[in-house]
Design an enzyme around this catalytic site. Structure first.
Site, PDB file in Angstrom:
ATOM      1  N   THR A   1     132.644 -25.651 -53.394  1.00  0.00           N
ATOM      2  CA  THR A   1     132.559 -26.893 -54.157  1.00  0.00           C
ATOM      3  C   THR A   1     132.170 -28.078 -53.287  1.00  0.00           C
ATOM      4  O   THR A   1     132.653 -28.243 -52.165  1.00  0.00           O
ATOM      5  CB  THR A   1     133.907 -27.181 -54.840  1.00  0.00           C
ATOM      6  OG1 THR A   1     134.280 -26.050 -55.618  1.00  0.00           O
ATOM      7  CG2 THR A   1     133.814 -28.395 -55.734  1.00  0.00           C
TER       8      THR A   1
ATOM      9  N   GLU B   1     137.721 -12.771 -58.592  1.00  0.00           N
ATOM     10  CA  GLU B   1     138.383 -14.060 -58.421  1.00  0.00           C
ATOM     11  C   GLU B   1     138.988 -14.525 -59.739  1.00  0.00           C
ATOM     12  O   GLU B   1     140.132 -14.990 -59.787  1.00  0.00           O
ATOM     13  CB  GLU B   1     137.392 -15.100 -57.905  1.00  0.00           C
ATOM     14  CG  GLU B   1     138.009 -16.477 -57.730  1.00  0.00           C
ATOM     15  CD  GLU B   1     137.051 -17.491 -57.136  1.00  0.00           C
ATOM     16  OE1 GLU B   1     137.429 -18.676 -57.028  1.00  0.00           O
ATOM     17  OE2 GLU B   1     135.913 -17.111 -56.775  1.00  0.00           O
TER      18      GLU B   1
ATOM     19  N   GLY C   1     135.797 -21.771 -61.904  1.00  0.00           N
ATOM     20  CA  GLY C   1     135.016 -21.983 -63.110  1.00  0.00           C
ATOM     21  C   GLY C   1     135.890 -22.568 -64.204  1.00  0.00           C
ATOM     22  O   GLY C   1     136.917 -21.987 -64.558  1.00  0.00           O
TER      23      GLY C   1
END
Length: 378
Positions: free
Chosen positions: A127, A243, A365
């Site tokens: 990120t 993940e 996400g």
């Protein structure tokens, strides 16, 4: 609760050892770690000694070579004691698979054994301040210069950011190619030009170090490229299913822990001369919570089975992440309500769990991105 069939007797034996470890080595330190903003390196080494880190890594690289259900047990047991601080799962279940699946033999031999022992702590730097969920839009660059790549850019919200010794850094190696220009690099924390920003002051997860990272002409040898140049976006998409399943497992475990704590609380807490559990509203709310929790657990367990069979699709992983994290937040919010004013006090586990839970719908996400992924298959 409905008996769970996803685990075997061997898994249950491992769970017993993990539970004892969490109660002995993690639970007593949460106040100290929250105050300092990170757990101790000693805790990482003890987790390695206990065989909790990187369990699925093959024996030749220092792991136990077992299936992902052992990782799920470690995630669950950590959740059952409300311990959001240790970034063990990110290290073991997110970073380690990238090195195992895409690393060179030299990279595997160099890093995986030390990751299994907790000697080396890892993080993944995806990120950026301006990109969020848009991994194709990263601006951190890695440009070739002789036998090296030179990395420039910054990252934010990086779990294990303060303690990590090694980072997987998502970079652009072709700035004109969007997703097809993304590559992954292994960057050691002692590289010249690399620096950490402050430990970010989050709403929850106070004992988990989360950092900004800065790369100012950081030179790494070409041997630090993970996998193929410009192959990074595909690697990221392939690994995100595990993940997201991990996040779903965390969600179900945290919700279950809050439900159990709430049942105990309402049986002891009195109002208007009788236990709070005696009121019909309380009983009905607990019935709703338990039903939603059981549905969520069954769904998570089925996806866990599919993942261990190599059959968990990208959209199914998005679905379970979406459902479990949204359910987690609904359930924990109801648990706080049933605690009344005490549910808002930090000394009560449900208050910390409530603060910790909100980010579950954002990282790995957002819920909106999960819906987009799912909708593409309809």
């Amino acid at each position: 609760m409905i008996p769970r069939s996803v685990y075997t007797e061997e898994h249950d034996m491992f769970r017993d050892s993990v539970r004892k470890f969490m109660q002995r080595e993690i639970q007593p330190h949460w106040e100290e770690w929250e105050a300092q903003g990170h757990i101790s390196r000693e805790a990482w080494r003890k987790a390695g000694e206990a065989g909790i880190l990187c369990t699925h890594i093959p024996v030749e690289y220092g792991g136990s070579g077992v299936d992902f259900r052992y990782s799920a047990i470690a995630i669950e047991e950590q959740g059952y004691i409300f311990a959001s601080g240790p970034g063990f799962s990110l290290h073991s279940d997110i970073v380690a698979p990238y090195i195992l699946h895409y690393g060179s033999e030299e990279q595997k031999q160099k890093w995986l054994p030390k990751m299994c022992t907790g000697e080396v702590i890892t993080a993944i730097a995806m990120t950026e301040p301006g990109t969020g969920s848009d991994l194709a839009g990263v601006r951190t660059t890695a440009m070739e210069d002789g036998d090296h790549y030179v990395i420039n850019g910054s990252k934010t919200f990086i779990t294990n950011g303060q303690l990590a010794d090694l980072y997987i850094v998502v970079c652009k190696t072709d700035t004109s190619a969007a997703a097809k220009g993304v590559s992954l690099f292994l960057v050691e924390a002692d590289r010249a030009g690399f620096s950490r920003g402050k430990n970010l002051n989050k709403v929850g997860m106070k004992a988990q170090d989360t950092s900004e990272l800065f790369f100012d002409n950081v030179r790494v040898p070409k041997e630090n490229l993970l996998g193929q140049k410009n192959g990074g976006f595909i690697y990221l998409m392939q690994e995100l299913a595990q993940e997201r399943l991990s996040v779903a497992i965390i969600g179900a475990a945290a919700a279950r822990a809050c439900y159990n704590a709430t049942v105990e609380y309402v049986k002891e807490r009195k109002a208007f001369g009788k236990p709070v559990a005696a009121f019909q509203n309380t009983r009905f709310k607990l019935a709703e919570i338990r039903t939603e929790l059981e549905v969520t657990q069954c769904y998570v367990d089925r996806c866990l089975e599919l993942h261990c069979q190599g059959k968990l699709s990208i959209d199914a992983a998005a679905s379970v992440k979406l459902w479990a994290t949204e359910a987690q937040c609904r359930i924990i919010d109801e648990c706080v309500q049933l605690h009344g004013g005490y549910g808002y006090m930090w000394e009560y586990p449900v208050a910390r769990a409530w603060a910790d839970s909100r980010v579950q719908r954002i990282y790995a996400g957002t819920s909106e991105i999960m819906k987009e992924i799912i909708s593409r298959t309809i």
